[in-house]
Enzyme design. Sequence first.
Site, PDB file in Angstrom:
ATOM      1  N   CYS A 157      35.607  48.273  45.595  1.00  0.00           N
ATOM      2  CA  CYS A 157      35.424  47.728  46.935  1.00  0.00           C
ATOM      3  C   CYS A 157      33.969  47.903  47.327  1.00  0.00           C
ATOM      4  O   CYS A 157      33.389  48.961  47.080  1.00  0.00           O
ATOM      5  CB  CYS A 157      36.334  48.483  47.904  1.00  0.00           C
ATOM      6  SG  CYS A 157      36.213  47.922  49.603  1.00  0.00           S
ATOM      7  N   LEU A 158      33.371  46.877  47.946  1.00  0.00           N
ATOM      8  CA  LEU A 158      31.965  46.974  48.356  1.00  0.00           C
ATOM      9  C   LEU A 158      31.759  48.088  49.381  1.00  0.00           C
ATOM     10  O   LEU A 158      30.666  48.624  49.490  1.00  0.00           O
ATOM     11  CB  LEU A 158      31.481  45.631  48.925  1.00  0.00           C
ATOM     12  CG  LEU A 158      31.381  44.464  47.931  1.00  0.00           C
ATOM     13  CD1 LEU A 158      30.921  43.198  48.642  1.00  0.00           C
ATOM     14  CD2 LEU A 158      30.444  44.784  46.782  1.00  0.00           C
ATOM     15  N   HIS A 185      44.077  42.734  48.492  1.00  0.00           N
ATOM     16  CA  HIS A 185      43.038  43.748  48.762  1.00  0.00           C
ATOM     17  C   HIS A 185      42.312  43.419  50.073  1.00  0.00           C
ATOM     18  O   HIS A 185      42.146  44.280  50.937  1.00  0.00           O
ATOM     19  CB  HIS A 185      42.062  43.802  47.576  1.00  0.00           C
ATOM     20  CG  HIS A 185      40.892  44.725  47.784  1.00  0.00           C
ATOM     21  ND1 HIS A 185      40.697  45.857  47.030  1.00  0.00           N
ATOM     22  CD2 HIS A 185      39.849  44.675  48.663  1.00  0.00           C
ATOM     23  CE1 HIS A 185      39.602  46.470  47.445  1.00  0.00           C
ATOM     24  NE2 HIS A 185      39.060  45.772  48.429  1.00  0.00           N
ATOM     25  N   GLU A 186      41.903  42.153  50.220  1.00  0.00           N
ATOM     26  CA  GLU A 186      41.139  41.760  51.420  1.00  0.00           C
ATOM     27  C   GLU A 186      42.030  41.773  52.662  1.00  0.00           C
ATOM     28  O   GLU A 186      41.587  42.178  53.737  1.00  0.00           O
ATOM     29  CB  GLU A 186      40.501  40.376  51.233  1.00  0.00           C
ATOM     30  CG  GLU A 186      39.526  40.251  50.069  1.00  0.00           C
ATOM     31  CD  GLU A 186      38.434  41.318  50.054  1.00  0.00           C
ATOM     32  OE1 GLU A 186      38.071  41.823  51.123  1.00  0.00           O
ATOM     33  OE2 GLU A 186      37.973  41.652  48.939  1.00  0.00           O
ATOM     34  N   GLN A 188      34.334  44.731  57.123  1.00  0.00           N
ATOM     35  CA  GLN A 188      33.367  45.387  56.221  1.00  0.00           C
ATOM     36  C   GLN A 188      31.924  45.150  56.659  1.00  0.00           C
ATOM     37  O   GLN A 188      31.020  45.854  56.209  1.00  0.00           O
ATOM     38  CB  GLN A 188      33.532  44.879  54.782  1.00  0.00           C
ATOM     39  CG  GLN A 188      34.829  45.328  54.135  1.00  0.00           C
ATOM     40  CD  GLN A 188      34.890  44.834  52.706  1.00  0.00           C
ATOM     41  OE1 GLN A 188      35.294  43.707  52.452  1.00  0.00           O
ATOM     42  NE2 GLN A 188      34.476  45.673  51.777  1.00  0.00           N
ATOM     43  N   HIS A 221      42.225  45.078  54.272  1.00  0.00           N
ATOM     44  CA  HIS A 221      41.077  45.390  55.146  1.00  0.00           C
ATOM     45  C   HIS A 221      41.342  44.950  56.585  1.00  0.00           C
ATOM     46  O   HIS A 221      40.966  45.638  57.529  1.00  0.00           O
ATOM     47  CB  HIS A 221      39.817  44.667  54.660  1.00  0.00           C
ATOM     48  CG  HIS A 221      39.090  45.369  53.547  1.00  0.00           C
ATOM     49  ND1 HIS A 221      38.553  46.627  53.665  1.00  0.00           N
ATOM     50  CD2 HIS A 221      38.798  44.967  52.286  1.00  0.00           C
ATOM     51  CE1 HIS A 221      37.952  46.976  52.534  1.00  0.00           C
ATOM     52  NE2 HIS A 221      38.090  45.979  51.667  1.00  0.00           N
ATOM     53  N   GLY A 230      35.052  39.369  46.976  1.00  0.00           N
ATOM     54  CA  GLY A 230      35.761  39.175  48.227  1.00  0.00           C
ATOM     55  C   GLY A 230      35.094  40.017  49.296  1.00  0.00           C
ATOM     56  O   GLY A 230      34.376  40.968  48.980  1.00  0.00           O
TER      57      GLY A 230
HETATM   58 CO    CO Z   1      37.403  45.986  49.721  1.00  0.00          CO
END
Ligand code: CO
Length: 180
Positions: free
Chosen positions: A98-99, A140-141, A50, A144, A45
Site C-alpha cells: 500500500c502506498l 483493497h481500495e 490516502q 480505504h 490504485g
Molecule cells: Co492501499
Amino acid sequence: MKLPILYYGNPILRTKCQPVAAITPEIHAFIQDMIDTMKANRGQGLAAPQVGIPFAIFIVSIPEIDEERNLHYPDTRIYINPRLSHPSDELSTETEGCLSIPKIWAEVTRPKTITITYQDIHGQEHVETPSEELSRVIMHENDHINGVLFVDRLSKQERKKIEPELERLKKATSQKHKRT
Ligand code: CO
C-alpha cells in the site's frame, strides 16, 4: 498535480468516507491529481483518503512494465460512490502492499471476485464483475473508503511478522504530525 500521500498512523486513513453528492469540476480536477499521484508513486490504485480527502472515490490501474522498467498505465478506472456485493465463496491469497504503508508487504486472503456498483465521472451508474486481479485491487481500495487497511486483514502470524516495522512507521508518522 502530484499530492502528498498520508502514511500509516494518520487518523484520516481510519475515517469512513463521505459519499460524493455532486461530481463537480473540482472533483474532476481532484481525480486528475489522484491519477498523477498514483502514477508518480508507481502504484496500482489510490483512494481519496490516502491524499487527505475523505470522499468515496478511488482509482485503479494495473500497470504494464517495459524492458527499461518504465510503467505504462493503459487503462485507469475511476470509481465514485462504490458499493461491493456478491463476494465469491472461493478465496485467494496474494501479497499486497500500500502506498500509505511503504515497503511493507504481506499475504492477504480475500474473495476471488466481487461485484461493484459505482458512478463514473459523469455520474452514470455501472455494475461490473471485474477480473480476479482487478477485484483484489478494488477490494483493497474500497477498504480505504471504510477506514480499513490491508494490515487489518492479516492472519495473526502474518501480522506478527510486520508488527515491528508497522510500529516504526506509526511512530514516524506521529512525530511528523507534531512537527507540522
Ligand atoms: Co492501499
